[in-house]
Structure formats: C-alpha cells, structure tokens
Write a protein that holds these residues in place. Sequence first.
Motif, mmCIF file in Angstrom:
data_model
loop_
_atom_site.group_PDB
_atom_site.id
_atom_site.type_symbol
_atom_site.label_atom_id
_atom_site.label_comp_id
_atom_site.label_asym_id
_atom_site.label_seq_id
_atom_site.Cartn_x
_atom_site.Cartn_y
_atom_site.Cartn_z
ATOM 1 N N SER A 162 -2.699 -3.238 12.287
ATOM 2 C CA SER A 162 -1.674 -2.935 11.294
ATOM 3 C C SER A 162 -2.332 -2.322 10.060
ATOM 4 C CB SER A 162 -0.874 -4.194 10.947
ATOM 5 O OG SER A 162 -1.736 -5.211 10.513
ATOM 6 N N MET B 34 4.582 4.229 9.093
ATOM 7 C CA MET B 34 3.773 4.164 7.877
ATOM 8 C C MET B 34 3.645 5.553 7.257
ATOM 9 S SD MET B 34 -0.300 3.407 7.401
ATOM 10 C CE MET B 34 -0.706 4.831 8.380
ATOM 11 N N GLU C 57 3.588 -2.346 -5.372
ATOM 12 C CA GLU C 57 4.315 -2.715 -4.157
ATOM 13 C C GLU C 57 3.323 -2.709 -2.994
ATOM 14 O OE1 GLU C 57 7.686 -0.340 -1.800
ATOM 15 O OE2 GLU C 57 8.187 -0.702 -3.894
ATOM 16 N N VAL C 58 3.346 -3.764 -2.180
ATOM 17 C CA VAL C 58 2.458 -3.859 -1.022
ATOM 18 C C VAL C 58 3.321 -4.011 0.231
ATOM 19 C CG1 VAL C 58 0.615 -5.155 0.095
ATOM 20 C CG2 VAL C 58 0.640 -4.934 -2.386
ATOM 21 N N ILE C 59 3.085 -3.152 1.223
ATOM 22 C CA ILE C 59 3.851 -3.168 2.468
ATOM 23 C C ILE C 59 2.868 -3.156 3.632
ATOM 24 C CG2 ILE C 59 5.523 -1.917 3.888
ATOM 25 C CD1 ILE C 59 6.623 -0.706 1.304
ATOM 26 N N VAL C 60 3.138 -3.965 4.663
ATOM 27 C CA VAL C 60 2.315 -3.981 5.863
ATOM 28 C C VAL C 60 3.111 -3.332 6.995
ATOM 29 C CG1 VAL C 60 1.131 -5.423 7.550
ATOM 30 C CG2 VAL C 60 1.065 -6.041 5.137
ATOM 31 N N HIS C 61 2.516 -2.318 7.613
ATOM 32 C CA HIS C 61 3.147 -1.596 8.715
ATOM 33 C C HIS C 61 2.417 -1.917 10.014
ATOM 34 C CE1 HIS C 61 5.716 1.053 6.307
ATOM 35 N NE2 HIS C 61 4.726 1.070 5.436
ATOM 36 N N LYS D 23 7.486 8.160 -0.212
ATOM 37 C CA LYS D 23 7.076 7.602 -1.508
ATOM 38 C C LYS D 23 6.338 8.642 -2.344
ATOM 39 C CE LYS D 23 8.088 3.186 -0.537
ATOM 40 N NZ LYS D 23 8.454 2.020 -1.234
ATOM 41 N N GLN E 299 -2.155 -2.049 5.719
ATOM 42 C CA GLN E 299 -1.661 -2.532 4.426
ATOM 43 C C GLN E 299 -1.625 -1.350 3.478
ATOM 44 O OE1 GLN E 299 -3.654 -5.928 2.613
ATOM 45 N NE2 GLN E 299 -3.521 -4.888 0.647
ATOM 46 N N THR F 158 -0.715 -0.126 -0.327
ATOM 47 C CA THR F 158 -0.488 -0.583 -1.699
ATOM 48 C C THR F 158 -0.086 0.617 -2.542
ATOM 49 O OG1 THR F 158 -2.186 -2.265 -1.415
ATOM 50 C CG2 THR F 158 -1.488 -1.789 -3.670
ATOM 51 N N TYR F 159 1.093 0.529 -3.158
ATOM 52 C CA TYR F 159 1.592 1.565 -4.052
ATOM 53 C C TYR F 159 1.463 1.045 -5.476
ATOM 54 C CZ TYR F 159 3.868 3.179 0.220
ATOM 55 O OH TYR F 159 4.125 3.602 1.498
ATOM 56 N N ASP G 88 6.932 6.639 5.684
ATOM 57 C CA ASP G 88 7.177 5.912 4.445
ATOM 58 C C ASP G 88 6.299 6.447 3.320
ATOM 59 O OD1 ASP G 88 8.361 3.803 2.888
ATOM 60 O OD2 ASP G 88 6.469 2.700 3.075
#
Length: 107
Positions: A52, A87, A77-81, A94, A54, A56-57, A90
């Motif tokens: 996966s 990913m 903002e932190v999102i895990v794909h 962004k 991680q 981080t924006y 996205d």
Amino acid sequence: MSNWSEQLQSVGFEKTKKADGSVSHCYEAANRRGSFWTQITVKQVGRPNPDSWQVTYARSEIQIGLWKIHNVVKSMEVIVHTNYSSMLDDIQAKIRRKPDFLDKISN
C-alpha cells in the motif's frame, strides 16, 4: 523502477532515498499561491512486502515574524491507498485543486 513510480515522476515527483534505505516520492508546487497542496509525499508501506501507499498532503504558508521567516503548515491530510491507480487519480485531482480565494477570482 515500478510503473507507479515512473508515473509519479512523470507528473513532477522527485524520488529520494533516505539513509535508512527507505524510498519516498516528493512533489512541491512551483506556484504556492496557485495550488492548494504545496507538498505531497508518497511512501510505500507494508511488511514484509510493501502492498500500500501512504500519501501525505500538506499546505504550508510563509509567515514573516520579527526575526525570521517561518514556513507554517496550515493543513495536512494523510491517506493510505491499496490500489496504485486510484492513488494516482487522487493525486492528480489534488494537484489540480486551487485555494478558494483564487477560485473566486478566476470564475
């Protein structure tokens, strides 16, 4: 180099390898006023096989103090794909996002 890594680099990400052997991809917006997210970092995570990503924006702004200039993070903002194609979609969405004030001026 894997497919997702090549695609990130084609969008403008820079691949960096740290002293501990970890690899990350970092994007810094060229025009800080024209983009909402000024820094995006992608790291592949998972043990023993990375499966996966991680992402981080961060939105940082420059503030001038009495003695020096500060780079202050205003939003994060932190999102895990788990799927690299979602990913990448996205991340591209962004990157295109603009701050609200500039959206009002351009409309």
